[in-house]
Design a protein around this motif. Sequence first.
Motif, PDB file in Angstrom:
ATOM      1  N   GLU A 242      23.255   5.589 -45.423  1.00 40.03           N
ATOM      2  CA  GLU A 242      22.194   5.937 -44.484  1.00 40.03           C
ATOM      3  C   GLU A 242      20.952   5.106 -44.757  1.00 40.03           C
ATOM      4  N   ASN A 243      20.080   5.012 -43.758  1.00 37.74           N
ATOM      5  CA  ASN A 243      18.836   4.269 -43.947  1.00 37.74           C
ATOM      6  C   ASN A 243      17.647   5.225 -43.982  1.00 37.74           C
ATOM      7  N   GLU A 244      16.465   4.669 -44.157  1.00 40.22           N
ATOM      8  CA  GLU A 244      15.269   5.492 -44.302  1.00 40.22           C
ATOM      9  C   GLU A 244      14.972   6.288 -43.047  1.00 40.22           C
ATOM     10  N   ASN A 245      15.231   5.709 -41.871  1.00 35.06           N
ATOM     11  CA  ASN A 245      14.999   6.444 -40.624  1.00 35.06           C
ATOM     12  C   ASN A 245      15.870   7.689 -40.550  1.00 35.06           C
ATOM     13  N   GLN A 246      17.129   7.574 -40.970  1.00 37.74           N
ATOM     14  CA  GLN A 246      18.014   8.735 -40.975  1.00 37.74           C
ATOM     15  C   GLN A 246      17.517   9.793 -41.965  1.00 37.74           C
ATOM     16  N   ARG A 247      17.149   9.346 -43.159  1.00 37.02           N
ATOM     17  CA  ARG A 247      16.655  10.307 -44.156  1.00 37.02           C
ATOM     18  C   ARG A 247      15.398  11.003 -43.678  1.00 37.02           C
ATOM     19  N   SER A 248      14.508  10.255 -43.031  1.00 37.55           N
ATOM     20  CA  SER A 248      13.263  10.834 -42.533  1.00 37.55           C
ATOM     21  C   SER A 248      13.532  11.875 -41.460  1.00 37.55           C
ATOM     22  N   LEU A 249      14.430  11.563 -40.536  1.00 35.71           N
ATOM     23  CA  LEU A 249      14.738  12.511 -39.471  1.00 35.71           C
ATOM     24  C   LEU A 249      15.465  13.730 -40.020  1.00 35.71           C
ATOM     25  N   ALA A 250      16.355  13.522 -40.995  1.00 32.75           N
ATOM     26  CA  ALA A 250      17.034  14.665 -41.616  1.00 32.75           C
ATOM     27  C   ALA A 250      16.019  15.579 -42.295  1.00 32.75           C
ATOM     28  N   ASP A 251      15.058  15.015 -43.024  1.00 29.88           N
ATOM     29  CA  ASP A 251      14.020  15.823 -43.667  1.00 29.88           C
ATOM     30  C   ASP A 251      13.223  16.604 -42.629  1.00 29.88           C
ATOM     31  N   PHE A 252      12.908  15.943 -41.522  1.00 31.64           N
ATOM     32  CA  PHE A 252      12.177  16.604 -40.445  1.00 31.64           C
ATOM     33  C   PHE A 252      12.973  17.789 -39.901  1.00 31.64           C
ATOM     34  N   LEU A 253      14.248  17.584 -39.642  1.00 32.62           N
ATOM     35  CA  LEU A 253      15.078  18.657 -39.079  1.00 32.62           C
ATOM     36  C   LEU A 253      15.205  19.829 -40.041  1.00 32.62           C
ATOM     37  N   ILE A 254      15.354  19.531 -41.320  1.00 34.63           N
ATOM     38  CA  ILE A 254      15.452  20.601 -42.313  1.00 34.63           C
ATOM     39  C   ILE A 254      14.152  21.394 -42.364  1.00 34.63           C
ATOM     40  N   LYS A 255      13.031  20.715 -42.290  1.00 32.78           N
ATOM     41  CA  LYS A 255      11.737  21.406 -42.308  1.00 32.78           C
ATOM     42  C   LYS A 255      11.550  22.281 -41.079  1.00 32.78           C
ATOM     43  N   GLN A 256      12.221  21.928 -39.987  1.00 33.46           N
ATOM     44  CA  GLN A 256      12.151  22.762 -38.778  1.00 33.46           C
ATOM     45  C   GLN A 256      13.101  23.956 -38.858  1.00 33.46           C
ATOM     46  N   GLY A 257      13.939  23.991 -39.909  1.00 32.69           N
ATOM     47  CA  GLY A 257      14.825  25.132 -40.089  1.00 32.69           C
ATOM     48  C   GLY A 257      16.280  24.877 -39.788  1.00 32.69           C
ATOM     49  N   VAL A 258      16.667  23.621 -39.558  1.00 36.33           N
ATOM     50  CA  VAL A 258      18.069  23.302 -39.293  1.00 36.33           C
ATOM     51  C   VAL A 258      18.860  23.367 -40.599  1.00 36.33           C
ATOM     52  N   GLU A 259      20.001  24.065 -40.545  1.00 38.24           N
ATOM     53  CA  GLU A 259      20.814  24.211 -41.756  1.00 38.24           C
ATOM     54  C   GLU A 259      21.943  23.191 -41.861  1.00 38.24           C
ATOM     55  N   ILE A 260      22.455  22.737 -40.722  1.00 38.55           N
ATOM     56  CA  ILE A 260      23.581  21.806 -40.717  1.00 38.55           C
ATOM     57  C   ILE A 260      23.211  20.596 -39.860  1.00 38.55           C
ATOM     58  N   ILE A 261      23.323  19.389 -40.434  1.00 39.26           N
ATOM     59  CA  ILE A 261      23.052  18.146 -39.705  1.00 39.26           C
ATOM     60  C   ILE A 261      24.299  17.281 -39.789  1.00 39.26           C
ATOM     61  N   ILE A 262      24.834  16.901 -38.627  1.00 38.14           N
ATOM     62  CA  ILE A 262      26.050  16.094 -38.561  1.00 38.14           C
ATOM     63  C   ILE A 262      25.739  14.817 -37.792  1.00 38.14           C
ATOM     64  N   GLY A 263      25.983  13.663 -38.419  1.00 32.65           N
ATOM     65  CA  GLY A 263      25.648  12.389 -37.806  1.00 32.65           C
ATOM     66  C   GLY A 263      26.862  11.595 -37.367  1.00 32.65           C
ATOM     67  N   GLY A 264      26.615  10.705 -36.411  1.00 26.55           N
ATOM     68  CA  GLY A 264      27.625   9.765 -35.946  1.00 26.55           C
ATOM     69  C   GLY A 264      26.953   8.503 -35.450  1.00 26.55           C
ATOM     70  N   HIS A 265      27.777   7.529 -35.034  1.00 30.16           N
ATOM     71  CA  HIS A 265      27.401   6.256 -34.434  1.00 30.16           C
ATOM     72  C   HIS A 265      27.742   5.041 -35.281  1.00 30.16           C
ATOM     73  N   PRO A 266      27.588   5.044 -36.612  1.00 28.89           N
ATOM     74  CA  PRO A 266      27.842   3.814 -37.367  1.00 28.89           C
ATOM     75  C   PRO A 266      29.299   3.320 -37.323  1.00 28.89           C
ATOM     76  N   HIS A 267      30.242   4.174 -36.895  1.00 26.09           N
ATOM     77  CA  HIS A 267      31.677   3.831 -36.841  1.00 26.09           C
ATOM     78  C   HIS A 267      32.289   3.662 -38.222  1.00 26.09           C
ATOM     79  N   VAL A 268      31.536   3.942 -39.247  1.00 29.70           N
ATOM     80  CA  VAL A 268      32.038   4.043 -40.612  1.00 29.70           C
ATOM     81  C   VAL A 268      31.445   5.315 -41.210  1.00 29.70           C
ATOM     82  N   VAL A 269      32.058   5.791 -42.273  1.00 26.62           N
ATOM     83  CA  VAL A 269      31.530   6.998 -42.900  1.00 26.62           C
ATOM     84  C   VAL A 269      30.275   6.675 -43.688  1.00 26.62           C
ATOM     85  N   GLN A 270      29.445   7.683 -43.842  1.00 29.97           N
ATOM     86  CA  GLN A 270      28.270   7.632 -44.703  1.00 29.97           C
ATOM     87  C   GLN A 270      28.215   8.926 -45.510  1.00 29.97           C
TER      88      GLN A 270
END
Length: 386
Positions: A242-270
């Motif tokens: 993952e890159n910094e933009n992904q980490r930043s958005l994940a931190d933002f979502l967690i702070k908003q109260g999201v418990e599960i974050i599932i990502g896609g698009h890179p076509h490879v696992v992360q």
Amino acid sequence: MRIILTTLIISVATLLLPCCTNASENTANPVNDSVNISTGQVPDTATLVFFGDAMQHQAQFNRARQLGTKANPYNFDSCFKLIEPAVKDADYAVVNLELPLGGGTNYSGYPMFSAPDSYAVALKDAGFDLFLTANNHCLDRSDKGLRRTIAVLDSMAVDHIGTYNDAAQRSNLVPFIKQINGMKIGFLNYTYGTNGLVARNGAEVAYIDRNKMKAEIEATRKAGAEIIVATVHWGIEYVLNENENQRSLADFLIKQGVEIIIGGHPHVVQPMKVVTDEVTGNRSLVVYSLGNFISNMTKANTRGGAFVRVILERDANGKVKFRNAEYDTFITETPTTPGTNFRVVPSWAIDSLPASQKANWNQHNNAVTKLYDKYNIDVPRSKKKY
């Protein structure tokens, strides 16, 4: 989804939809109460399973047409048979539909995707309950393709989120909450973009917009969601971390109260990581990318992907919490003999993979295992076989 008894509770929103113009049957707050047949009690756990990018490249379409019949001109029936037990074992199964169902006869693969309806039907038959449609290819057939995809998924009676006929429909259908084993689970879906294509004639795509996301998360919690799942199309293609933009958005979502974050698009696992809040002690799961579910891609690490099983539980105080997660791997088999099709082959069925493709499996599985052993936090490989 495993066989359950369903309590028939019809929401007011569902009753009103037929009289609304341009309304999807994908209703806000649908109810799906699961009851244990032997005890008559609502279970205190729920299992969710998430898969990555369901692609259809030209070779896949061509093969489906070769195997087609008059009744089923584009045959994808065998594509998901080996992975189906893992999908149906969950209480609720989620997949990213990374293409529009464009209709007509002019179907295509990369770069402007369009698949026959039978592709989505095969996914449903494999056990998928929720189709994610907010991704960079959702406008490949413009707003007409976006709207037709919504209409087809509605006709199939499957859940879907991420794209909408218009802003009014989005406001009507978000929050989207499923009641699974008595637990109210909210689902949200967003994408970073649509390859420069613009939604026309009022069609609505859920883009990554922190203000909008915050508002929809708050509305989902206010509507009664005990757990919130955010599925996000993000990251850099073909990059295993993952890159910094992904980490930043994940931190933002967690702070908003999201418990599960599932990502896609890179076509490879992360990597997959369980994050614990130092103040509250609350645990959240972040899966940066599950990679491809099925495709005809051949670049390094794109031939297969991973899925993640997520266990939720209601504790002694009645609170629903994320309990644990585990992953497993699979690869796409390309057809080598007449009558065979592209197939998703999971780790426990590798013996069925042609000998000529075992090297592809070894490369993929070794790369994923190495990455996850190094970077995963509290998300081990599953020991469950099907």
